[in-house]
Motif scaffolding. Structure first.
Motif, mmCIF file in Angstrom:
data_model
loop_
_atom_site.group_PDB
_atom_site.id
_atom_site.type_symbol
_atom_site.label_atom_id
_atom_site.label_comp_id
_atom_site.label_asym_id
_atom_site.label_seq_id
_atom_site.Cartn_x
_atom_site.Cartn_y
_atom_site.Cartn_z
ATOM 1 N N THR A 1 0.835 -1.209 0.000
ATOM 2 C CA THR A 1 0.000 0.000 0.000
ATOM 3 C C THR A 1 0.864 1.250 0.000
ATOM 4 O O THR A 1 0.642 2.188 -0.779
ATOM 5 C CB THR A 1 -0.940 -0.004 1.221
ATOM 6 O OG1 THR A 1 -1.797 -1.145 1.158
ATOM 7 C CG2 THR A 1 -1.794 1.251 1.244
ATOM 8 N N VAL A 2 1.861 1.283 0.864
ATOM 9 C CA VAL A 2 2.752 2.443 0.939
ATOM 10 C C VAL A 2 3.527 2.607 -0.364
ATOM 11 O O VAL A 2 3.714 3.736 -0.855
ATOM 12 C CB VAL A 2 3.717 2.306 2.133
ATOM 13 C CG1 VAL A 2 4.796 3.380 2.081
ATOM 14 C CG2 VAL A 2 2.949 2.399 3.446
ATOM 15 N N ALA A 3 3.971 1.503 -0.942
ATOM 16 C CA ALA A 3 4.714 1.583 -2.201
ATOM 17 C C ALA A 3 3.860 2.177 -3.315
ATOM 18 O O ALA A 3 4.345 2.989 -4.114
ATOM 19 C CB ALA A 3 5.219 0.195 -2.591
ATOM 20 N N LEU A 4 2.588 1.795 -3.368
ATOM 21 C CA LEU A 4 1.702 2.357 -4.394
ATOM 22 C C LEU A 4 1.433 3.832 -4.122
ATOM 23 O O LEU A 4 1.419 4.655 -5.049
ATOM 24 C CB LEU A 4 0.389 1.573 -4.447
ATOM 25 C CG LEU A 4 -0.615 2.007 -5.526
ATOM 26 C CD1 LEU A 4 0.019 1.944 -6.908
ATOM 27 C CD2 LEU A 4 -1.863 1.141 -5.471
ATOM 28 N N GLN A 5 1.226 4.188 -2.864
ATOM 29 C CA GLN A 5 1.042 5.593 -2.516
ATOM 30 C C GLN A 5 2.263 6.414 -2.923
ATOM 31 O O GLN A 5 2.133 7.525 -3.470
ATOM 32 C CB GLN A 5 0.786 5.738 -1.019
ATOM 33 C CG GLN A 5 -0.569 5.224 -0.564
ATOM 34 C CD GLN A 5 -0.714 5.231 0.947
ATOM 35 O OE1 GLN A 5 0.219 4.869 1.678
ATOM 36 N NE2 GLN A 5 -1.876 5.627 1.432
ATOM 37 N N ASP A 6 3.446 5.878 -2.671
ATOM 38 C CA ASP A 6 4.671 6.593 -3.025
ATOM 39 C C ASP A 6 4.801 6.744 -4.541
ATOM 40 O O ASP A 6 5.242 7.797 -5.040
ATOM 41 C CB ASP A 6 5.890 5.842 -2.483
ATOM 42 C CG ASP A 6 6.013 5.931 -0.966
ATOM 43 O OD1 ASP A 6 5.324 6.780 -0.359
ATOM 44 O OD2 ASP A 6 6.798 5.152 -0.390
ATOM 45 N N ALA A 7 4.424 5.708 -5.275
ATOM 46 C CA ALA A 7 4.508 5.774 -6.739
ATOM 47 C C ALA A 7 3.580 6.844 -7.295
ATOM 48 O O ALA A 7 3.935 7.583 -8.225
ATOM 49 C CB ALA A 7 4.178 4.409 -7.344
ATOM 50 N N VAL A 8 2.374 6.945 -6.724
ATOM 51 C CA VAL A 8 1.426 7.973 -7.159
ATOM 52 C C VAL A 8 1.943 9.367 -6.794
ATOM 53 O O VAL A 8 1.878 10.302 -7.602
ATOM 54 C CB VAL A 8 0.040 7.722 -6.542
ATOM 55 C CG1 VAL A 8 -0.906 8.881 -6.829
ATOM 56 C CG2 VAL A 8 -0.556 6.422 -7.075
ATOM 57 N N ALA A 9 2.490 9.501 -5.588
ATOM 58 C CA ALA A 9 3.025 10.794 -5.163
ATOM 59 C C ALA A 9 4.210 11.215 -6.037
ATOM 60 O O ALA A 9 4.406 12.411 -6.299
ATOM 61 C CB ALA A 9 3.443 10.728 -3.702
ATOM 62 N N GLU A 10 4.992 10.244 -6.482
ATOM 63 C CA GLU A 10 6.131 10.554 -7.351
ATOM 64 C C GLU A 10 5.666 11.141 -8.682
ATOM 65 O O GLU A 10 6.307 12.050 -9.234
ATOM 66 C CB GLU A 10 6.956 9.290 -7.581
ATOM 67 C CG GLU A 10 8.234 9.522 -8.362
ATOM 68 C CD GLU A 10 9.091 8.275 -8.470
ATOM 69 O OE1 GLU A 10 9.970 8.235 -9.362
ATOM 70 O OE2 GLU A 10 8.881 7.336 -7.672
ATOM 71 N N LEU A 11 4.552 10.635 -9.200
ATOM 72 C CA LEU A 11 4.011 11.191 -10.439
ATOM 73 C C LEU A 11 3.594 12.645 -10.249
ATOM 74 O O LEU A 11 3.641 13.444 -11.187
ATOM 75 C CB LEU A 11 2.822 10.354 -10.906
ATOM 76 C CG LEU A 11 3.134 8.953 -11.416
ATOM 77 C CD1 LEU A 11 1.843 8.165 -11.640
ATOM 78 C CD2 LEU A 11 3.941 9.011 -12.712
ATOM 79 N N VAL B 1 2.533 -3.788 -7.787
ATOM 80 C CA VAL B 1 2.662 -2.344 -7.522
ATOM 81 C C VAL B 1 3.155 -1.643 -8.778
ATOM 82 O O VAL B 1 2.647 -0.585 -9.179
ATOM 83 C CB VAL B 1 3.614 -2.070 -6.338
ATOM 84 C CG1 VAL B 1 3.916 -0.575 -6.234
ATOM 85 C CG2 VAL B 1 3.015 -2.566 -5.035
ATOM 86 N N ALA B 2 4.172 -2.225 -9.424
ATOM 87 C CA ALA B 2 4.731 -1.620 -10.632
ATOM 88 C C ALA B 2 3.699 -1.560 -11.753
ATOM 89 O O ALA B 2 3.610 -0.551 -12.474
ATOM 90 C CB ALA B 2 5.949 -2.421 -11.082
ATOM 91 N N ARG B 3 2.899 -2.617 -11.909
ATOM 92 C CA ARG B 3 1.869 -2.610 -12.949
ATOM 93 C C ARG B 3 0.838 -1.512 -12.682
ATOM 94 O O ARG B 3 0.428 -0.783 -13.588
ATOM 95 C CB ARG B 3 1.144 -3.959 -13.004
ATOM 96 C CG ARG B 3 2.017 -5.155 -13.303
ATOM 97 C CD ARG B 3 2.593 -5.141 -14.707
ATOM 98 N NE ARG B 3 3.176 -6.432 -15.053
ATOM 99 C CZ ARG B 3 4.346 -6.901 -14.600
ATOM 100 N NH1 ARG B 3 5.050 -6.164 -13.745
ATOM 101 N NH2 ARG B 3 4.802 -8.073 -14.971
ATOM 102 N N LEU B 4 0.404 -1.402 -11.436
ATOM 103 C CA LEU B 4 -0.602 -0.391 -11.103
ATOM 104 C C LEU B 4 -0.036 1.018 -11.264
ATOM 105 O O LEU B 4 -0.739 1.936 -11.698
ATOM 106 C CB LEU B 4 -1.108 -0.611 -9.680
ATOM 107 C CG LEU B 4 -1.860 -1.932 -9.445
ATOM 108 C CD1 LEU B 4 -2.273 -2.050 -7.981
ATOM 109 C CD2 LEU B 4 -3.084 -2.036 -10.347
#
Length: 213
Positions: free
Chosen positions: A101-111, A201-204
């Motif tokens: 969950t945190v990894a996906l949140q971080d990926a979205v925040a990075e965008l 996570v990477a796919r999402l």
């Protein structure tokens, strides 16, 4: 007469029992963009009458599939079970772990660090930060409670994501709002299923990136 009265009483008791169970199940989903009280539940119950099939495609729209999604592989395994309530729209099974969950949140925040994008409070959820265009529409947000996410895709990209089992359409996507104060959802508004590992996570993250194109 007594028979009809008894039958009516039985139906009323059954309806009341269903309402209590459904209200408790709805409350257990956590906060969203509706008051967490009986009035909010009644409003959401009314929205369920407008719900669409979450797997049925509608108009494909114009343009091409995002280059990021052309080679998107199908999601392995079965789809998770999704609660029947449009608001909040959550999964009941296959929740993501805290790390995913945190990894996906971080990926979205990075965008959101790219020019023209920002993180701000979700217009629809009203409880979570959302990837948005600066002075423009919301594009995606992650639900901390289960690791699922909502993303706004082009209709054609949404077809690809839903067809390859990475998510499903929101039941009110492209449907006129059921209430005057409920903003309508775009036709490509999709629930992304929670990631089960780092690869997912990477796919999402790639799917969310496609929404920024």
């Amino acid at each position: 007469m007594k028979g009809r009265t008894a039958a009516a009483a039985g139906l009323a008791a059954a309806a009341a029992g269903w309402a209590v169970r459904d209200y408790r199940a709805w409350k257990a989903l956590g906060p969203a963009g509706m008051p967490a009280n009986p009035a909010g539940w009644l409003a959401v119950t009314g929205m369920r009458l407008r719900a669409r099939d979450p797997y049925t495609f509608r108009e494909a729209g114009d343009g091409d599939v995002s280059r990021l999604l052309i080679s998107l592989d199908p999601r392995p395994g079965e789809r998770p079970e999704v609660a029947p309530h449009p608001v909040p729209h959550r999964v009941l099974t296959q929740h993501a772990g805290p790390a995913e969950t945190v990894a996906l949140q971080d990926a979205v925040a990075e965008l959101a660090e790219r020019p023209g994008f920002e993180m701000r409070l979700s217009d629809w959820e009203q409880h979570h930060p959302a990837l948005s265009r600066v002075d423009g529409p919301e594009l995606a947000h992650v639900h901390p409670s289960d690791g699922s996410a909502h993303v706004v895709l082009s209709p054609l990209d949404a077809r690809v994501v839903v067809g390859r089992r990475w998510g499903e359409f929101h039941p009110l996507a492209g449907v006129a709002p059921a209430l005057p104060f409920m903003p309508g959802l775009p036709a490509g508004y999709v629930l992304l299923y929670p990631p089960q590992d780092a690869a997912q996570v990477a796919r999402l993250a790639t799917i969310v990136e496609a929404a920024t194109g």
